[in-house]
Design an enzyme around this catalytic site. Structure first.
Site, short mmCIF file in Angstrom:
data_model
loop_
_atom_site.label_atom_id
_atom_site.label_comp_id
_atom_site.label_asym_id
_atom_site.label_seq_id
_atom_site.Cartn_x
_atom_site.Cartn_y
_atom_site.Cartn_z
N ARG A 51 -5.49 -5.66 -63.57
CA ARG A 51 -6.55 -6.33 -64.32
C ARG A 51 -7.01 -5.54 -65.55
O ARG A 51 -7.44 -6.11 -66.53
CB ARG A 51 -7.74 -6.56 -63.40
CG ARG A 51 -7.95 -8.02 -63.15
CD ARG A 51 -9.20 -8.30 -62.41
NE ARG A 51 -9.66 -7.21 -61.57
CZ ARG A 51 -10.53 -7.34 -60.61
NH1 ARG A 51 -11.03 -8.52 -60.36
NH2 ARG A 51 -10.93 -6.33 -59.88
N LYS A 148 -0.05 -2.86 -46.04
CA LYS A 148 -1.03 -3.17 -45.01
C LYS A 148 -2.42 -3.23 -45.67
O LYS A 148 -2.58 -2.63 -46.74
CB LYS A 148 -0.99 -2.13 -43.90
CG LYS A 148 -1.72 -0.82 -44.22
CD LYS A 148 -1.94 0.01 -42.99
CE LYS A 148 -3.02 1.04 -43.23
NZ LYS A 148 -3.30 1.93 -42.15
N HIS A 178 4.36 2.89 -43.88
CA HIS A 178 4.93 4.14 -44.37
C HIS A 178 5.32 5.09 -43.24
O HIS A 178 6.10 6.02 -43.45
CB HIS A 178 4.02 4.82 -45.40
CG HIS A 178 2.73 5.33 -44.85
ND1 HIS A 178 1.63 4.52 -44.73
CD2 HIS A 178 2.38 6.53 -44.37
CE1 HIS A 178 0.65 5.23 -44.21
NE2 HIS A 178 1.08 6.45 -43.98
N LYS A 182 9.06 8.01 -42.61
CA LYS A 182 9.05 9.46 -42.36
C LYS A 182 10.41 9.89 -41.83
O LYS A 182 11.02 9.22 -41.00
CB LYS A 182 7.96 9.82 -41.35
CG LYS A 182 6.56 9.72 -41.96
CD LYS A 182 5.52 10.09 -40.91
CE LYS A 182 4.12 9.93 -41.46
NZ LYS A 182 3.74 10.95 -42.43
N GLU A 216 -6.26 12.69 -36.85
CA GLU A 216 -6.66 13.04 -38.21
C GLU A 216 -7.92 13.89 -38.17
O GLU A 216 -8.73 13.74 -37.26
CB GLU A 216 -6.94 11.76 -39.01
CG GLU A 216 -5.74 10.85 -39.16
CD GLU A 216 -6.09 9.57 -39.90
OE1 GLU A 216 -5.72 9.45 -41.07
OE2 GLU A 216 -6.75 8.72 -39.31
N ASP A 235 -6.49 -0.61 -37.74
CA ASP A 235 -6.05 0.22 -38.86
C ASP A 235 -4.82 1.06 -38.49
O ASP A 235 -4.00 1.36 -39.35
CB ASP A 235 -7.21 1.15 -39.28
CG ASP A 235 -6.95 1.82 -40.61
OD1 ASP A 235 -6.61 1.10 -41.57
OD2 ASP A 235 -7.08 3.06 -40.70
N HIS A 240 0.99 1.27 -37.09
CA HIS A 240 1.74 2.53 -37.03
C HIS A 240 2.12 2.94 -35.60
O HIS A 240 3.27 3.25 -35.32
CB HIS A 240 0.92 3.66 -37.65
CG HIS A 240 0.45 3.38 -39.05
ND1 HIS A 240 1.27 2.83 -40.00
CD2 HIS A 240 -0.74 3.56 -39.65
CE1 HIS A 240 0.60 2.69 -41.13
NE2 HIS A 240 -0.63 3.13 -40.94
N LYS A 331 -10.17 9.77 -35.82
CA LYS A 331 -10.59 10.52 -36.99
C LYS A 331 -11.52 11.66 -36.56
O LYS A 331 -12.12 11.60 -35.50
CB LYS A 331 -11.33 9.60 -37.95
CG LYS A 331 -10.47 8.42 -38.34
CD LYS A 331 -10.80 7.94 -39.72
CE LYS A 331 -9.81 6.91 -40.20
NZ LYS A 331 -8.58 7.45 -40.73
P1 NAD Z 1 -7.64 -0.31 -55.61
O1 NAD Z 1 -8.91 -1.10 -55.48
O2 NAD Z 1 -7.71 1.12 -55.95
O3 NAD Z 1 -6.74 -1.01 -56.73
C1 NAD Z 1 -6.61 -2.41 -56.80
C2 NAD Z 1 -5.67 -2.76 -57.95
O4 NAD Z 1 -5.55 -4.18 -57.97
C3 NAD Z 1 -6.15 -2.35 -59.33
O5 NAD Z 1 -5.04 -1.95 -60.08
C4 NAD Z 1 -6.73 -3.66 -59.92
O6 NAD Z 1 -6.65 -3.74 -61.32
C5 NAD Z 1 -5.79 -4.66 -59.29
N1 NAD Z 1 -6.41 -6.00 -59.20
C6 NAD Z 1 -7.54 -6.33 -58.54
N2 NAD Z 1 -7.79 -7.66 -58.71
C7 NAD Z 1 -6.80 -8.14 -59.49
C8 NAD Z 1 -6.49 -9.42 -60.02
N3 NAD Z 1 -7.27 -10.50 -59.80
N4 NAD Z 1 -5.39 -9.55 -60.78
C9 NAD Z 1 -4.59 -8.49 -61.02
N5 NAD Z 1 -4.82 -7.25 -60.54
C10 NAD Z 1 -5.92 -7.09 -59.80
O7 NAD Z 1 -6.82 -0.57 -54.26
P2 NAD Z 1 -5.75 0.39 -53.55
O8 NAD Z 1 -6.47 1.39 -52.73
O9 NAD Z 1 -4.77 0.87 -54.55
O10 NAD Z 1 -5.06 -0.61 -52.53
C11 NAD Z 1 -4.13 -1.60 -52.90
C12 NAD Z 1 -3.60 -2.27 -51.62
O11 NAD Z 1 -2.92 -1.31 -50.84
C13 NAD Z 1 -4.69 -2.84 -50.73
O12 NAD Z 1 -4.18 -3.98 -50.08
C14 NAD Z 1 -4.93 -1.74 -49.71
O13 NAD Z 1 -5.44 -2.22 -48.51
C15 NAD Z 1 -3.51 -1.22 -49.54
N6 NAD Z 1 -3.43 0.16 -49.09
C16 NAD Z 1 -4.01 1.17 -49.79
C17 NAD Z 1 -3.88 2.47 -49.34
C18 NAD Z 1 -4.48 3.62 -50.12
O14 NAD Z 1 -4.23 4.74 -49.69
N7 NAD Z 1 -5.21 3.39 -51.16
C19 NAD Z 1 -3.18 2.75 -48.17
C20 NAD Z 1 -2.58 1.69 -47.48
C21 NAD Z 1 -2.71 0.41 -47.95
#
Ligand code: NAD
Length: 484
Positions: A51, A148, A178, A182, A216, A235, A240, A331
């Site tokens: 976005r 996830k 992920h 591993k 963790e 979670d 996992h 945790k």
């Molecule tokens: P975040 O909130 O940091 O990033 C979200 C991203 O989505 C941003 O780049 C934002 O610009 C984009 N976005 C949001 N709404 C949008 C829209 N309407 N159109 C286009 N782009 C849009 O989230 P994150 O932590 O990076 O997580 C992303 C996904 O991965 C989620 O489903 C989360 O549950 C999953 N996830 C994250 C982690 C982690 O470690 N952060 C681990 C496992 C899974």
């Protein structure tokens, strides 16, 4: 030893959510490492799509910053970072609207592997799938990668699967867990199915029980409001730990191929017994001096969500009848340590007497730290004065055994993304597996909710609530120490 690198075909990888936390911490630094290793060819490209209103140069800077912050030793490779940055592009896009889509359509090339990583909230998966289709950006060969949480119960997982299935075949959908990327988890299959030694013992004649621990030390601080709606069961266990259990328990697949492996995993999930609520313990970490309690971290003073869960599970099939699988995760525990331990039975008859007769073989597969395998065997204690027996580990830490340079082994994410490009789904969950896992998990969570089950408090830095220890003590068994 330098690991063999086989370059993958040229690709265009679009990362929806390319500016988000997951992309910056894992996906982009991981891709850079694959670029450095020579696996990602120079004609491949990565297109961030999110976005945020920025241009390609803004995205390149974001990626440079991400590599500097999360990239480890390779963040020093300035020249390579410049070359990598030249492979990056960016589109400002709205998953729910029309903005940016024709721009993206103009950037994605034909004639290369097209992959679309949905690193955004699951509520956007259906919109992305639909717009990729509407704008003719994806074709029948394209792949999508989803993260996830894959649903929060059976109903929502089914709805997600259906929304993706409207535009993509199952063979195009890569659901990332992920843990499956591993090295040790894959080695579990190599050890089981590549050696003559273990498979004959891998059943209820020789295995007393199996322990799976994912511990963790961190709390939920920072993502407390998300976590509080999920809890350890959703979670960690549903995905996992369940995947680890499947790999340990599954029958040998006919071939090491995606659907052969995934069908065997599915059979394990379907054979899981429902868990009696006496065989499951939930916990929440307590306050510890200045360290906030779970409820403070979650900013929910009346939260009943578990930050720890331990359980005893049975599998209804010939191989595992009568063998308990004990699983726990939590945790703020004493160490960051994940392992699977196969605890073998006592000898049928020992020629040694007293304590000397009570030694057991244990095969421990360490996922972290120091990925490796440790086989506990019984030998004679050195020295004169009779036959005293001791247990010693035949320890194989992969980085030592294979003389890998520090950080050389690819991280789980990089490996899995390269598998997407290769079109290899073996280490990704199939839709029916995910649904079967929820079908088993739902009654457990629904039971807690119906009973207003209150998690037991546990001390930070401990091994979880005492009831979790009792879960095994009652069966005359003990958890292994959580050693980081
Ligand atoms: P975040 O909130 O940091 O990033 C979200 C991203 O989505 C941003 O780049 C934002 O610009 C984009 N976005 C949001 N709404 C949008 C829209 N309407 N159109 C286009 N782009 C849009 O989230 P994150 O932590 O990076 O997580 C992303 C996904 O991965 C989620 O489903 C989360 O549950 C999953 N996830 C994250 C982690 C982690 O470690 N952060 C681990 C496992 C899974």
């Amino acid at each position: 030893m330098v690991s063999r690198v086989i370059p993958v075909d040229a690709f265009d990888l679009v990362i929806f959510g390319g500016t988000g936390d997951l992309a910056r911490r894992k996906i982009l630094p991981g891709l850079f490492r694959r670029f450095l290793s020579g696996q990602m060819t120079e004609d491949s490209r990565i297109i961030g799509a999110a976005r945020s209103d920025m241009d390609a140069d803004g995205f390149r800077q974001l990626v440079r910053d991400a590599i500097a912050e999360f990239g480890g030793a390779e963040s020093k490779e300035a020249e390579a970072i410049d070359k990598f940055a030249a492979r990056l592009d960016y589109v400002s896009i709205d998953a729910k609207g029309e903005g940016g889509w024709s721009d993206l359509a103009g950037k994605v090339r034909d004639g290369v592997v097209k992959a679309f990583y949905f690193s955004v909230a699951p509520s956007l998966f259906g919109d992305l799938a639909e717009r990729l289709h509407l704008h003719h950006i994806a074709d029948a060969e394209s792949r999508i990668v989803v993260e996830k949480p894959f649903g929060r119960d059976l109903e929502s997982a089914r709805a997600l699967n259906q929304s993706l299935a409207e535009h993509f075949q199952e063979s195009q959908i890569y659901r990332i867990d992920h843990y499956l990327g591993k090295e040790t988890v894959q080695n579990l299959m190599a050890i089981r199915f590549g050696n003559v030694l273990f498979e004959p013992l891998w059943n209820n004649h020789y295995v007393d029980h199996i322990q799976i621990t994912v511990a963790e030390t961190v709390g939920v601080g920072g993502r407390g409001s998300y976590y509080d709606k999920a809890g350890a069961m959703r979670d960690m266990v549903q995905n996992h730990l369940m995947q680890l259990l499947c790999l340990i328990a599954m029958e040998p697949p006919n071939k090491f191929e995606a659907d052969e492996v995934r069908t065997e995993k599915l059979k394990v999930i379907r054979a899981l017994q429902p868990v009696d609520h006496h065989h499951i313990v939930r916990g929440q970490y307590d306050k510890d001096g200045d360290e906030p309690s779970y409820r403070e971290d979650a900013e929910n003073p009346r939260s009943f969500t578990e930050s720890f869960v331990a359980m005893k599970v049975g599998i209804d099939n010939w191989r595992w009848a009568g063998v308990p699988f004990y699983m726990r995760t939590g945790k703020k525990l004493k160490s960051r340590a994940s392992e699977i331990a196969v605890v073998f039975k006592d000898l049928g008859h020992s020629i040694f007497e007293g304590d000397e007769a009570r030694h057991r073989n244990i095969l421990a597969i360490r996922l972290q730290p120091n990925e490796g395998i440790d086989l506990q065997v019984t030998i004679k204690e050195p020295g004169p004065g009779g036959m005293r027996l001791i247990d010693v580990p035949l320890d194989m830490t992969f980085s030592e055994a294979l003389q890998l340079e520090a950080d050389e082994a690819p991280d789980a994410y990089e490996r899995l993304i390269m598998d997407v490009i290769r079109g290899n789904q073996t280490l990704f969950m199939r839709g029916d597996e995910v649904e079967a896992a929820w079908a088993w998990t739902d009654p457990i969570i629904n039971g807690w909710e119906a009973r207003n089950d209150v998690p037991k408090l546990y001390d930070q830095g401990s091994a979880g609530p005492d009831d979790a220890l009792m879960l095994m003590h009652r069966d005359g068994r003990r958890w292994r120490d959580i050693k980081g």
